[in-house]
Scaffold this motif. Structure first.
Motif, PDB file in Angstrom:
ATOM      1  N   ALA A  31       0.813  -1.224   0.000  1.00 57.01           N
ATOM      2  CA  ALA A  31       0.000   0.000   0.000  1.00 57.01           C
ATOM      3  C   ALA A  31       0.843   1.269   0.000  1.00 57.01           C
ATOM      4  O   ALA A  31       0.292   2.377   0.096  1.00 57.01           O
ATOM      5  N   VAL A  32       2.159   1.132  -0.113  1.00 54.64           N
ATOM      6  CA  VAL A  32       3.052   2.286  -0.030  1.00 54.64           C
ATOM      7  C   VAL A  32       2.727   3.321  -1.115  1.00 54.64           C
ATOM      8  O   VAL A  32       2.570   2.976  -2.290  1.00 54.64           O
ATOM      9  N   ARG A  33       2.615   4.591  -0.674  1.00 54.24           N
ATOM     10  CA  ARG A  33       2.370   5.761  -1.532  1.00 54.24           C
ATOM     11  C   ARG A  33       1.044   5.706  -2.300  1.00 54.24           C
ATOM     12  O   ARG A  33       0.867   6.410  -3.286  1.00 54.24           O
ATOM     13  N   GLN A  34       0.131   4.879  -1.846  1.00 48.58           N
ATOM     14  CA  GLN A  34      -1.216   4.871  -2.434  1.00 48.58           C
ATOM     15  C   GLN A  34      -2.168   5.597  -1.485  1.00 48.58           C
ATOM     16  O   GLN A  34      -2.044   5.481  -0.269  1.00 48.58           O
ATOM     17  N   GLN A  35      -3.111   6.309  -2.062  1.00 55.06           N
ATOM     18  CA  GLN A  35      -4.026   7.108  -1.251  1.00 55.06           C
ATOM     19  C   GLN A  35      -5.341   6.374  -1.000  1.00 55.06           C
ATOM     20  O   GLN A  35      -5.998   5.920  -1.939  1.00 55.06           O
ATOM     21  N   LEU A  36      -5.705   6.295   0.284  1.00 58.50           N
ATOM     22  CA  LEU A  36      -6.978   5.696   0.691  1.00 58.50           C
ATOM     23  C   LEU A  36      -7.813   6.771   1.382  1.00 58.50           C
ATOM     24  O   LEU A  36      -7.426   7.281   2.434  1.00 58.50           O
ATOM     25  N   THR A  37      -8.923   7.131   0.765  1.00 60.12           N
ATOM     26  CA  THR A  37      -9.815   8.133   1.366  1.00 60.12           C
ATOM     27  C   THR A  37     -10.967   7.428   2.059  1.00 60.12           C
ATOM     28  O   THR A  37     -11.617   6.554   1.479  1.00 60.12           O
ATOM     29  N   VAL A  38     -11.197   7.808   3.315  1.00 60.04           N
ATOM     30  CA  VAL A  38     -12.237   7.170   4.129  1.00 60.04           C
ATOM     31  C   VAL A  38     -13.253   8.219   4.574  1.00 60.04           C
ATOM     32  O   VAL A  38     -12.879   9.258   5.130  1.00 60.04           O
TER      33      VAL A  38
END
Length: 201
Positions: A31-38
């Protein structure tokens, strides 16, 4: 201002978890440098999580360019700790997910595998003996509270079903269903006999 403080607190908490469990970083490598919006719907809060390989960064706003967007209430988000729940929650409509499903599952797997040795971490401050005693006491207390909760739930259910007759006992409900099926079968047979009698007359 408030959302920034919440984001900063969550960022600090997540970065503390990295220090408490060394394997946590390894599980988050995909998951490195990936954006997860919650989006937490019942708290009306949106934040973006980014893991750079060493620590977390929490942005107090959503990002349209995020690799994955998740929207659900807080209770549903807590269920994501088990990776196998992700697909089931999406199908049931409790979880709205757009983008990379694998990213959500990577985070879910990382938190599910989180294994903190509290005794070892607390021993730095209290020493080995007191730390082990404290952790053991907390575990025993938690176990007793869970047992007491089960006993209380069983007692209340028994009281409502057997003593106060407020709710129907599962066996009574099953018997009622069987009686209804039998009655339907008998009515169907009676209708057939009446139809035969009509044709004779």
């Amino acid at each position: 201002m408030v959302s920034s403080l919440i984001a900063a607190s969550i960022e600090q908490l997540l970065n503390q978890l990295i220090k408490l469990d060394n394997e946590f970083i390894n599980d988050l490598t995909p998951a490195v440098r990936q954006q997860l919006t919650v989006e937490v719907t019942d708290l009306n809060a949106v934040m973006t999580v980014i893991f750079d390989g060493a620590k977390f960064h929490i942005l107090p706003n959503g990002d349209a360019s995020s690799d994955c967007f998740i929207s659900a209430d807080l209770n549903t988000l807590l269920e994501l700790k088990k990776p196998e729940n992700v697909t089931q929650l999406i199908r049931s409509g409790k979880l709205n997910l757009d983008g990379d499903l694998n990213l959500a599952q990577h985070y879910s797997k990382a938190f599910n595998n989180l294994d903190i040795d509290w005794a070892d971490n607390l021993s730095r401050y209290f020493g080995d003996g007191p730390a082990y005693t404290l952790v053991n006491f907390i575990k025993q207390t938690t176990h007793k509270l869970k047992q007491q909760r089960k006993i209380t739930e069983t007692t209340i259910t028994s009281l409502l079903q057997d003593e106060l007759k407020v709710s129907i006992h599962p066996l009574e409900a099953q018997l009622f269903k069987q009686h209804c099926r039998t009655l339907q079968q008998n009515l169907a047979q009676l209708e057939q006999r009446v139809d035969k009698l009509k044709t004779v007359i």
